[in-house]
Write a protein that holds these residues in place. Structure first.
Motif, PDB file in Angstrom:
ATOM      1  N   CYS A  75       0.826  -1.203   0.000  1.00 15.63           N
ATOM      2  CA  CYS A  75       0.000   0.000   0.000  1.00 15.63           C
ATOM      3  C   CYS A  75       0.864   1.257   0.000  1.00 15.63           C
ATOM      4  O   CYS A  75       1.911   1.302   0.653  1.00 15.63           O
ATOM      5  CB  CYS A  75      -0.911   0.016   1.230  1.00 15.63           C
ATOM      6  SG  CYS A  75      -2.111  -1.338   1.279  1.00 15.63           S
ATOM      7  N   LYS A 125      -3.732   3.515  -1.182  1.00 14.87           N
ATOM      8  CA  LYS A 125      -3.782   3.013  -2.551  1.00 14.87           C
ATOM      9  C   LYS A 125      -3.045   1.683  -2.622  1.00 14.87           C
ATOM     10  O   LYS A 125      -1.885   1.575  -2.232  1.00 14.87           O
ATOM     11  CB  LYS A 125      -3.140   4.009  -3.517  1.00 14.87           C
ATOM     12  CG  LYS A 125      -3.135   3.525  -4.963  1.00 14.87           C
ATOM     13  CD  LYS A 125      -2.452   4.531  -5.879  1.00 14.87           C
ATOM     14  CE  LYS A 125      -2.442   4.041  -7.313  1.00 14.87           C
ATOM     15  NZ  LYS A 125      -1.772   5.010  -8.218  1.00 14.87           N
ATOM     16  N   ARG A 166      -2.657  -5.147  -5.794  1.00 10.95           N
ATOM     17  CA  ARG A 166      -3.868  -5.953  -5.650  1.00 10.95           C
ATOM     18  C   ARG A 166      -4.414  -6.283  -7.030  1.00 10.95           C
ATOM     19  O   ARG A 166      -4.520  -5.415  -7.896  1.00 10.95           O
ATOM     20  CB  ARG A 166      -4.916  -5.207  -4.826  1.00 10.95           C
ATOM     21  CG  ARG A 166      -6.213  -5.976  -4.632  1.00 10.95           C
ATOM     22  CD  ARG A 166      -7.025  -5.356  -3.507  1.00 10.95           C
ATOM     23  NE  ARG A 166      -8.406  -5.796  -3.506  1.00 10.95           N
ATOM     24  CZ  ARG A 166      -8.820  -6.995  -3.119  1.00 10.95           C
ATOM     25  NH1 ARG A 166      -7.941  -7.880  -2.715  1.00 10.95           N
ATOM     26  NH2 ARG A 166     -10.090  -7.309  -3.130  1.00 10.95           N
ATOM     27  N   TYR A 210     -15.059   3.859   2.909  1.00 12.93           N
ATOM     28  CA  TYR A 210     -15.211   3.241   1.590  1.00 12.93           C
ATOM     29  C   TYR A 210     -16.314   3.915   0.778  1.00 12.93           C
ATOM     30  O   TYR A 210     -16.201   4.077  -0.435  1.00 12.93           O
ATOM     31  CB  TYR A 210     -15.530   1.760   1.782  1.00 12.93           C
ATOM     32  CG  TYR A 210     -15.599   0.944   0.510  1.00 12.93           C
ATOM     33  CD1 TYR A 210     -14.460   0.689  -0.240  1.00 12.93           C
ATOM     34  CD2 TYR A 210     -16.807   0.405   0.080  1.00 12.93           C
ATOM     35  CE1 TYR A 210     -14.517  -0.069  -1.391  1.00 12.93           C
ATOM     36  CE2 TYR A 210     -16.877  -0.357  -1.070  1.00 12.93           C
ATOM     37  CZ  TYR A 210     -15.727  -0.593  -1.799  1.00 12.93           C
ATOM     38  OH  TYR A 210     -15.799  -1.351  -2.936  1.00 12.93           O
ATOM     39  N   GLU A 264      -8.734   4.954  -1.854  1.00 21.70           N
ATOM     40  CA  GLU A 264      -8.677   4.159  -3.072  1.00 21.70           C
ATOM     41  C   GLU A 264      -8.878   2.673  -2.824  1.00 21.70           C
ATOM     42  O   GLU A 264      -9.333   1.951  -3.701  1.00 21.70           O
ATOM     43  CB  GLU A 264      -7.355   4.412  -3.791  1.00 21.70           C
ATOM     44  CG  GLU A 264      -7.178   5.866  -4.203  1.00 21.70           C
ATOM     45  CD  GLU A 264      -6.046   6.030  -5.189  1.00 21.70           C
ATOM     46  OE1 GLU A 264      -5.953   5.222  -6.121  1.00 21.70           O
ATOM     47  OE2 GLU A 264      -5.257   6.969  -5.033  1.00 21.70           O
ATOM     48  N   ASP A 265      -8.526   2.180  -1.628  1.00 27.00           N
ATOM     49  CA  ASP A 265      -8.700   0.760  -1.359  1.00 27.00           C
ATOM     50  C   ASP A 265      -8.984   0.570   0.123  1.00 27.00           C
ATOM     51  O   ASP A 265      -8.156   0.900   0.965  1.00 27.00           O
ATOM     52  CB  ASP A 265      -7.463  -0.036  -1.769  1.00 27.00           C
ATOM     53  CG  ASP A 265      -7.770  -1.521  -1.893  1.00 27.00           C
ATOM     54  OD1 ASP A 265      -8.157  -2.116  -0.877  1.00 27.00           O
ATOM     55  OD2 ASP A 265      -7.633  -2.072  -2.996  1.00 27.00           O
TER      56      ASP A 265
END
Length: 384
Positions: free
Chosen positions: A65, A69, A73, A361, A368-369
Motif C-alpha cells: 500500500c 492506494k 492488488r 469506503y 482508493e482501497d
C-alpha cells in the motif's frame, strides 16, 4: 558559635525549601491541566481510525500500500458470468430484549466517526454494513436473515428477506441455535427443491460481521465437485472457523451438507455443550473432521485449498487467509495482508473497524482501497 549554628540550620533547610517550592509548582500545573482538559476527556478513546505504516511492506506475497492506494492488488474478479445471482448469503441475527431495555442508557452509547450508537443501533448498523458490502461485491446475490420470530427485527432492503425460525436465541445458546437454524433452513430448501432444478441457488452461511470484498461465485465455478466448504487456519485446537460455510445448491449436496451439520450438532450437544456460548461449534467441527480415518490434519498448516471426503460429504477446505481473514488488533501484529483476500471477518471488538471502513469506503474522500485502510489501522483495540 551561635552564628554558625544559625547558618548550619539554614544550609540544611534548603533541600526542604526546594522540595516545598517544587511541590507547589507541580500542584499548580496539575490544577491548570485539569482546568484545560475536562475530566471526561482525560481517558477518552479514539473515535476515528489512526493510520500508520501498513504491515507487510516489501513482502512479495503481501498487499503493498502507498497510503490507502493498493499497488499490487489484482482487483475484483472479472469473470462473474452472471453467477452471483445464484448465490444467497444466509446469516443468523436477532435483537435481544435486554438490548431493547437499555436502548436509552447513555453508558451504552458508542461513537463511531460522527455517529452515536446505542446497543441496538450499532448491532443494526453492523448488519446493514454486512449487506452493503455484499451488494457492492455481488450486486445480484440475495441475503436471508434467519431470526427469532419473537425478535423485533425490521429490515427493508432490496434482495434481503427475513426467515423466522423458532428456537433458543439467548446469548448462551446462540451458537448452538445457529447450527440448528442452518439445518432447518437446508431441510426446508430440500423439501421445496425439484429433483432436477434448471436454476441452482448456492448458499453461503456467514457471520453478520464480515465484509465480502470480491466475487465468491468463483468457489462454485472453479470447484464444482464439492458439497460443503469450510475455512481453516493453522490452529491446532480450533483449525476450523464456523463463520463461513458454503453449500452447493444441488439436491444431493444440500442433503449431504444437512447430514454433516447434524453430526456436528450431535457432537456439539454431547461433547462441547459447556462451550455453547462460543467456540463449541468450532470444536465440534474440528472433532467431526479430524476423527475421520486417514484425515491428515497437517494440511491445515499451509494456506492452500484442498478437498476431502468426510463420511459421505465432499468437503472443500478453503484457507481463512483468503476467505475468512481477520484484521490484527493493532498494526504490525500480522505479517501483512494476503494479496487476494475475498472476505474480511471483523470479529469481536473489530466491529467498530467494520463500520469505520464502510464509512471511508462509501465516502467521497479519496480512499482508493478499503483493504489498505484496514491494514494501516493503528488502533491497538477497537473498543466496540
Amino acid at each position: 558559635m551561635k552564628v554558625f549554628s544559625g547558618w548550619h540550620r539554614f544550609i540544611f533547610g534548603l533541600p526542604l525549601l526546594f522540595i516545598l517550592i517544587h511541590m507547589y509548582y507541580v500542584m499548580e500545573f496539575y490544577k491548570n491541566s485539569k482546568m484545560e482538559v475536562p475530566h471526561s476527556q482525560l481517558n477518552k478513546k479514539f473515535e476515528h481510525l489512526v493510520l500508520g505504516p501498513a504491515a507487510g511492506q516489501g513482502l512479495s506475497n503481501r498487499l503493498q500500500c502507498q497510503g490507502t492506494k493498493a499497488l499490487n492488488r489484482s482487483g475484483a474478479s472479472n469473470s462473474r458470468s452472471g453467477l452471483d445471482e445464484s448465490v444467497t448469503f444466509v446469516t443468523v441475527f436477532t435483537i435481544y430484549k435486554s438490548s431493547l431495555d437499555n436502548v436509552d442508557d447513555k453508558s451504552s452509547k458508542t461513537v463511531v466517526g460522527n455517529a452515536s450508537y446505542n446497543k441496538v443501533d450499532r448491532s443494526m448498523a453492523v448488519l446493514n454494513v454486512f449487506i452493503n458490502f455484499i451488494q457492492v461485491a455481488m450486486p445480484r446475490s440475495k441475503v436471508v436473515i434467519l431470526t427469532d420470530p419473537a425478535s423485533d427485527l425490521s429490515v427493508h432492503r432490496n434482495r434481503v428477506s427475513l426467515y423466522p425460525i423458532q428456537g433458543e436465541y439467548s446469548r448462551d445458546k446462540l451458537m448452538l441455535q445457529r447450527i440448528r437454524s442452518y439445518i432447518i433452513f437446508l431441510e426446508t430448501k430440500l423439501q421445496n427443491l425439484p429433483q432436477n432444478p434448471r436454476n441452482i441457488t448456492h448458499y453461503i452461511f456467514t457471520d453478520s460481521d464480515i465484509a465480502v470484498v470480491d466475487d465468491l461465485g468463483q468457489i462454485f465455478r472453479d470447484r464444482p465437485n464439492f458439497d460443503l466448504a469450510l475455512t481453516f487456519r493453522n490452529n491446532k485446537a480450533q483449525p476450523l472457523n464456523s463463520g463461513f460455510i458454503a453449500v452447493k445448491g444441488t439436491p444431493d449436496s444440500i442433503l449431504r451438507a444437512k447430514l454433516f451439520l447434524q453430526e456436528v450438532l450431535k457432537i456439539y450437544s454431547s461433547k462441547y455443550i459447556n462451550a455453547s456460548r462460543m467456540l463449541g461449534d468450532q470444536l465440534a467441527l474440528a472433532w467431526v473432521v479430524k476423527s475421520k480415518p486417514h484425515f491428515d490434519a497437517r494440511r491445515f498448516a499451509k494456506p492452500l485449498a484442498f478437498a476431502e471426503d468426510i463420511g459421505d460429504t465432499s468437503v472443500l477446505f478453503l484457507p481463512c487467509a483468503l476467505y475468512n481473514w481477520t484484521p490484527p488488533e493493532g498494526a504490525g501484529q500480522f505479517h501483512g495482508m494476503p494479496l487476494d483476500v475475498k472476505v474480511v471477518h471483523f470479529k469481536g471488538s473489530r466491529k467498530r473497524l467494520m463500520l469505520e471502513s464502510w464509512n471511508f469506503y462509501s465516502s467521497p474522500s479519496e480512499i482508493e482501497d478499503m483493504l489498505c485502510l484496514i491494514l494501516g489501522s493503528g488502533r491497538t483495540k477497537y473498543d466496540f
